[in-house]
Write an enzyme that holds these catalytic residues in place. Structure first.
Site, PDB file in Angstrom:
ATOM      1  N   SER A  12      -3.059  13.390   1.548  1.00 34.74           N
ATOM      2  CA  SER A  12      -2.196  12.496   1.781  1.00 34.74           C
ATOM      3  C   SER A  12      -1.103  13.072   2.944  1.00 34.74           C
ATOM      4  O   SER A  12      -1.531  13.613   3.823  1.00 34.74           O
ATOM      5  CB  SER A  12      -1.697  11.733   0.885  1.00 34.74           C
ATOM      6  OG  SER A  12      -0.773  10.585   1.086  1.00 34.74           O
ATOM      7  N   HIS A  39      -5.021   9.744   4.228  1.00 36.42           N
ATOM      8  CA  HIS A  39      -4.312   8.611   4.171  1.00 36.42           C
ATOM      9  C   HIS A  39      -3.680   8.494   5.691  1.00 36.42           C
ATOM     10  O   HIS A  39      -2.882   9.284   6.001  1.00 36.42           O
ATOM     11  CB  HIS A  39      -3.238   8.302   3.323  1.00 36.42           C
ATOM     12  CG  HIS A  39      -3.703   8.375   1.703  1.00 36.42           C
ATOM     13  ND1 HIS A  39      -2.915   8.661   0.775  1.00 36.42           N
ATOM     14  CD2 HIS A  39      -4.744   7.855   1.355  1.00 36.42           C
ATOM     15  CE1 HIS A  39      -3.651   8.331  -0.237  1.00 36.42           C
ATOM     16  NE2 HIS A  39      -4.803   8.025  -0.102  1.00 36.42           N
ATOM     17  N   ASP A 132      -3.161   8.942  -5.947  1.00 36.95           N
ATOM     18  CA  ASP A 132      -4.619   8.659  -5.403  1.00 36.95           C
ATOM     19  C   ASP A 132      -5.354  10.076  -5.647  1.00 36.95           C
ATOM     20  O   ASP A 132      -4.825  11.141  -5.251  1.00 36.95           O
ATOM     21  CB  ASP A 132      -4.646   8.152  -4.040  1.00 36.95           C
ATOM     22  CG  ASP A 132      -5.916   7.591  -3.470  1.00 36.95           C
ATOM     23  OD1 ASP A 132      -6.511   7.185  -4.517  1.00 36.95           O
ATOM     24  OD2 ASP A 132      -6.341   7.485  -2.549  1.00 36.95           O
TER      25      ASP A 132
END
Lengths: 195, 274
Positions: A12, A39, A132
């Site tokens: 991310s 992401h 996540d």
């Protein structure tokens, strides 16, 4: 000796730098397919994937729907779609609701990959600032796969790898460079490294 | 290995049961998608395995209809992918303007956000009064919501940005009336939309149309079913008609690739050859 069939990577914030490091080390024709959720903003186009590919020996492309997963290739989930893996080892894309505020979500990829590759899967959680990937890496371990997590102290954003470490007994907790070399060894079928 | 495996034959049997009892055909849906939705439903409903779910489907219609909702995706937005709607204004509207009357099929319209977006563009381009939009879905619950045209006020900020990015120049708030937490879309946007239940998997051609929009529906299907639905679209379009797909969908792997020309490669807009 374990022959791994796929590597799934979740990354991310801090991911652009992390991927530059990873792909400066992984060789052309690397024997295990690498499948990545990074992401990005939902409006992002795939230009950055092309730029990353230009600087990498390993072939990097955006994952296409129903595309067959092949060796010697790194696949990146398209912006604003979840990336899943079918039992026939092809990609599926969905526009299902966001998971952990993210689409693509790392958990969605990891869970579907674990169900397909089971113990022949390597899960890698890198830098990021949300959780996540935590559920997903847990699922990978439940199916007997290998869990590799970036040492939070070496990560641009420590939160995501730290969250993963609290959820599973990681097989390896390493710096990004060491993870990259470990993956090469696993790809060559070399079993022990920094154990 | 602690985790219970999900086997393909079990899922096949479950989908067969759904088809036999309720006549909804998910048998050629993307395996990965179906597996994920079934796993989620099993966890949420505290079921042990797929066969337990199968007997629940046979005996519990409420549960069965919940599963149907799970398998049908209703995530959508107004002016989703603004770049697409910009291209629609630039490349498709001029073609539509050449027709005395216009029929548009919005296949898989879900809760209607994209059909309303289309109505707005047609109004702004002066084409609405000679257009009929057939907005179809197999999910009756979603269609009912679409018909109401009531959406959450919270979403309007994002939709306004989408609208502006898509080349909209009016005031977006002029297209709806706010009422506490909700907005209701203007009646004038609804009057030429025909909402209808149509299942792409099991139903056939119902009209000859000038434009088909079917975005982010085919990604949920396996290749053979994609091909079948593409044939349905091809047979529903007039010569020179236009097909709009989702940003990750294409015709390259279908039998009909040669039958279209690309109007906008990036936005996946295709024109049926004469």
């Amino acid at each position: 000796m374990m022959q791994y069939e796929a590597i799934v990577v979740g990354v991310s914030s801090g991911g652009m730098n992390a991927m530059k490091v990873l792909f400066s080390i992984l060789p052309k024709d690397f024997s295990i397919p690498v499948i990545i959720v990074q992401h990005v903003s939902s409006h992002s186009d795939n230009q950055w994937i092309k730029i990353l590919n230009d600087k990498s020996d390993l072939y990097i492309k955006e994952a296409d729907e129903k595309e067959k997963i092949e060796q010697g290739t790194a696949y990146i989930a398209p912006a604003n779609y979840h990336l899943l893996i079918g039992k026939n080892k092809t990609f599926s894309l969905t526009v299902d609701e966001r998971v952990n505020f993210a689409r693509p979500s790392i958990d969605v990829l990891f869970e579907s990959a674990a169900e397909v590759y089971k113990s022949k899967l390597i899960g890698v959680v890198l830098t990021g600032s949300n959780n996540d990937g935590t559920k997903g890496i847990k699922r990978i371990k439940e199916y007997g796969g290998l869990a590799i997590i970036q040492d939070p102290e070496t990560a641009e954003s420590a939160y995501m790898p730290a969250s993963a470490i609290t959820a599973v007994k990681a097989d390896y907790i390493l710096s990004l460079e060491d993870i990259s070399y470990l993956l090469i060894q696993l790809g060559n079928g070399i079993k022990t490294y920094l154990t | 290995m602690k985790h219970k495996d999900i086997l393909e034959p079990e899922i096949s049997l479950l989908l067969e049961t759904v088809y036999q009892k309720y006549h909804y055909d998910f048998r050629q849906y993307s395996e990965a998608h179906i597996r994920r939705r079934i796993m989620n439903r099993m966890a949420m409903s505290g079921l042990e395995d797929v066969s337990q779910m199968r007997s629940k489907i046979l005996n519990d219609e409420t549960f069965a209809s919940r599963l149907l909702q799970d398998l049908s995706i209703t995530v959508t937005e107004m002016f989703r992918d603004p770049g697409f709607y910009r291209s629609l204004r630039e490349n498709v509207i001029p073609v539509l303007k050449t027709y005395p009357f216009i029929k548009i099929w919005h296949a898989g319209c879900s809760t209607g956000e994209e059909a309303y977006s289309m109505s707005i563009i047609l109004q702004e381009e002066g084409l609405y009064d000679r257009t009929t939009i057939y907005a179809t879905d197999f999910n009756q619950q979603a269609l009912n919501k679409a018909k109401e045209g009531i959406f959450s006020n919270e979403l309007m900020k994002e939709y306004t940005i989408n609208y502006q990015l898509s080349g909209g120049k009016e005031s977006f708030s002029g297209y709806y009336t706010s009422n506490y937490n909700n907005v209701i879309m203007n009646q004038s946007l609804k009057k030429n939309i025909v909402w209808a239940n149509h299942n792409l998997v099991t139903d056939g051609v119902f009209a000859e149309v000038h434009l088909i929009l079917c975005r982010n529906v085919l990604i949920y299907f396996e290749r053979d079913l994609q091909n079948k639905v593409q044939a349905l679209f091809y047979n529903s379009l007039i010569n020179g008609g236009i097909l709009c797909l989702g940003s990750k969908e294409g015709l390259r792997f279908t039998d009909l690739y040669e039958e279209y020309v690309e109007l906008d490669k990036k936005q996946r807009i295709f024109k049926k050859k004469y």
